[in-house]
Design an enzyme around this catalytic site. Sequence first.
Site, PDB file in Angstrom:
ATOM      1  N   ARG A   1       0.872  -1.183   0.000  1.00 63.52           N
ATOM      2  CA  ARG A   1       0.000   0.000   0.000  1.00 63.52           C
ATOM      3  C   ARG A   1       0.905   1.227   0.000  1.00 63.52           C
ATOM      4  NH1 ARG A   1      -3.343   0.804   5.251  1.00 63.52           N
ATOM      5  NH2 ARG A   1      -1.871   2.516   5.578  1.00 63.52           N
TER       6      ARG A   1
ATOM      7  N   HIS B   1      -4.044   4.701   4.402  1.00 60.59           N
ATOM      8  CA  HIS B   1      -5.266   3.914   4.163  1.00 60.59           C
ATOM      9  C   HIS B   1      -6.282   4.703   3.346  1.00 60.59           C
ATOM     10  CE1 HIS B   1      -8.789   1.419   4.917  1.00 60.59           C
ATOM     11  NE2 HIS B   1      -9.394   2.473   5.437  1.00 60.59           N
TER      12      HIS B   1
ATOM     13  N   TYR C   1       2.267   5.498  12.107  1.00 62.36           N
ATOM     14  CA  TYR C   1       2.466   4.068  12.431  1.00 62.36           C
ATOM     15  C   TYR C   1       3.419   3.353  11.470  1.00 62.36           C
ATOM     16  CZ  TYR C   1      -1.266   3.672   8.890  1.00 62.36           C
ATOM     17  OH  TYR C   1      -2.009   3.780   7.746  1.00 62.36           O
TER      18      TYR C   1
END
Length: 341
Positions: free
Chosen positions: A257, A261, A270
């Site tokens: 990714r 998100h 994170y």
Amino acid sequence: MTDVQPGSVATGLDHGDLVAIYEKMLLARLLDERQWILNRQGKAPFVISCQGHEAAQVGSAYALTPGKDWILPYYRDLGVVLTLGVTPSEVMMGLFARAGDPNSGGRQMPAHYGYRKLKIVTQSSPTGTQVPHAVGIGLGIKIRNELAGRIVDDAVAWVSFGEGTSSQGEVHEAMNLAGIHRLPVIFVCENNGYAISVPQRMQMGIENVADRAAGYGFPGVVVDGGDPIACYEATLAAVERARRGEGPTLLEFKCVRLTPHSSDDNDRTYRTPEEIKAIRQHDPLARFAAYLQAEGILNEAREAELRERIKRLVNEATAAAEAAPPPDPATLLQHVYCGDQ
């Protein structure tokens, strides 16, 4: 893990197919990047990115038959719907909530894809709800064939989700039912290692989601999600198996990714800078372009022409959607209840 060897399927892909796959991957990337710009300009409310998943999405969708097979994507599947026939303008109509949006007439969230004529079934924002729907469609296909006493419908139901969603109870229930009745369903897990901000090691105690397939009585296959040819081959094997009446397959595409998100997320809280930099080294678009160039299928001039042409498409789609009218309040229920049409 039971393994269906993708290599047992003759790809049947010629140079034209490989360039077409690259073109769809590039279109998905440039359209996705434009959506982020529009979001940061305050023109688009929400973006959930396909960047890093293009090879898995386009390669897998290329093995399906548009308008025949049932498609139940999740919100990251821009590359899937573009490959199956949704146009850049239609994608942008959804982003801007315009009446011309084929998903919902401008009333769904962006990236909640649905298109009646292409048999793309819209999904809900709560993850995983599309998986039991796919199994229900597969059961309907099987019942129709059993009543006819022969295969009169060899469509498959293709459904996708992330590895975080695979922990949902309804996904287990759906796969269990599909395994019992040997339904023509292709389960596709696009595993990018994160359920929003939660890494895979905190989501499950196994390395591969595909390992779970054995517990349901059907094959599970781990595929390099950065290789569109491998994703095509694996999907084609699963589709042919389902069309023969041999039941479902779980495909797990290992992806990266490349973005947060969604546009509401900040992955720097994170993911370390080193991890984000390392992920860039696995960009499937750059990887496939390098492969095509090494094989003499693509050169710099041809790629520049493709980029220029696709950039024009994205510009035209953006302008058309911005200028398009919003939905008429009188059509409020048009996409909520199924009528005779």
